[in-house]
Design a protein around this motif. Structure first.
Motif: not given
Length: 343
Positions: A8-11, A141-154
């Motif tokens: 199990r990893i977090a990306v 001006c605008t701020e950058g968007k946050e990247g996706e964050e997921w908890l994955l089961q391999l």
């Protein structure tokens, strides 16, 4: 090397860089106007199938993976640098699921195959984007968007065409050691094999076929008893099962039925998978006993049964010939058109 087949990893993908507010300030250029650049895009996170990996051991020591953020924009309409994509190598045969919902996100089976598991955030906009006839000097001006964050089961499922199954001490490890260059641990006590062993067996044509020695199944394996539940998943990808039975056992039919029940209980179509029933250790029986036993087992199975001795190498040529024949029968034809909706 430890065999780890679940992790199990977090990306987390990279955050986009912020846009900026800037104005041109050059000599002899009055009212130069807005020149704030956009922020760079963050880095994606991708999983990449690597044929050189055989286990998920690397993820035992590192569980959090973060891609690089994008850089903020610059003056003179300069766009910030984008973050590099983070590519995480996994073994071929790795299934990827959302750890929270269990939804299958992808199945990496071919070397070099990639799966995007976290999309990067977009960069923010600089004030140059907001120039209009009504607003000649925007300070927005605008701020950058946050990247996706997921908890994955391999979950790793071995890629083997032939799976060797049976009760503990049926002779599975001995068989794969004789047929291939694999050197599993072999001893005269149950549960010697604690992890699946892979071996490549050469066909007469010269091609290699991967055989997998699956740790012994016992009654209740599909419900978690013994080691079988942890490794039944590795049979799912096999095209053919070689069901090895100890011919010297006091209850051969009972041993055979135990494994058959566990295949049916586990599901995933394993009970319908092409299967060769093979009596092993025939060197311990006299010919008359073997013929009676063979007839009894064939009556139960409703098909012919092979008899071999992995220890002495007797009749292994007949076993391999039957394996190649079954694989050739089940091989997809090149002229067949794929069914709509199938990959």
């Amino acid at each position: 090397m430890h065999f780890i087949d679940q992790a199990r990893i977090a990306v987390k993908a990279g955050r986009g860089g912020d846009g900026i507010v800037a104005f041109r300030r050059e000599k002899y250029v009055p009212a130069g106007g807005p020149s704030g650049g956009d922020g760079g895009r963050g880095g994606d996170v991708l999983l990449v199938a690597d044929a050189n990996l055989q286990t998920l051991l690397d993820f035992k020591y590192r569980r959090i993976f973060e891609a690089v953020d994008g850089r903020r924009g610059g003056p003179n309409r300069c766009t910030g640098a984008s973050g590099d994509a983070l590519r995480i190598k996994v073994p071929c045969g790795t299934e990827v699921r959302d750890a929270r919902t269990g939804i299958l996100l992808g199945d990496l089976t071919r070397p070099g195959e990639e799966l995007l598991v976290a999309a990067a955030g977009r960069g923010g906009l600089g004030n140059a984007h907001y120039l209009s006839n009504r607003n000649r000097a925007p300070e927005k001006c605008t701020e950058g968007k946050e990247g996706e964050e997921w908890l994955l089961q391999l979950e790793l499922k071995l890629l083997a065409e032939v799976g060797i199954i049976g009760l503990p001490n049926a002779g599975k490890s001995t068989l794969i050691s004789v047929l291939s260059a694999a050197r599993p641990k072999i001893a005269d006590y149950p549960f010697t094999t604690l992890v699946p062993n892979l071996g490549v067996v050469r066909r007469p044509s010269g091609d290699g076929t991967v055989f997998a020695d699956i740790p012994g199944l016992i009654a209740g394996a599909a419900q978690g008893a013994g080691l079988g539940h942890d490794f039944l998943r590795h049979i799912e990808r096999t095209r053919l099962l070689v069901h090895l039975v100890d011919a010297a056992s006091e209850a051969v039919l009972s041993d055979l039925q135990v494994v058959e029940r566990e295949l049916a209980a586990y599901g995933h179509g394993l009970e319908r998978r092409p299967r060769l029933v093979v009596l092993n250790k025939i060197e311990l029986l006299d010919p008359a006993e073997l013929e009676l036993l063979r007839a009894e087992v064939e009556g139960h199975c409703g098909r012919s049964v092979l008899a071999v001795s992995a220890a002495t190498g007797s009749h292994l040529d007949s076993l391999l010939a039957a394996v190649w024949r079954e694989l050739d029968i089940g091989a997809p034809r090149e002229t067949e058109e794929p069914v709509m909706g199938e990959a």
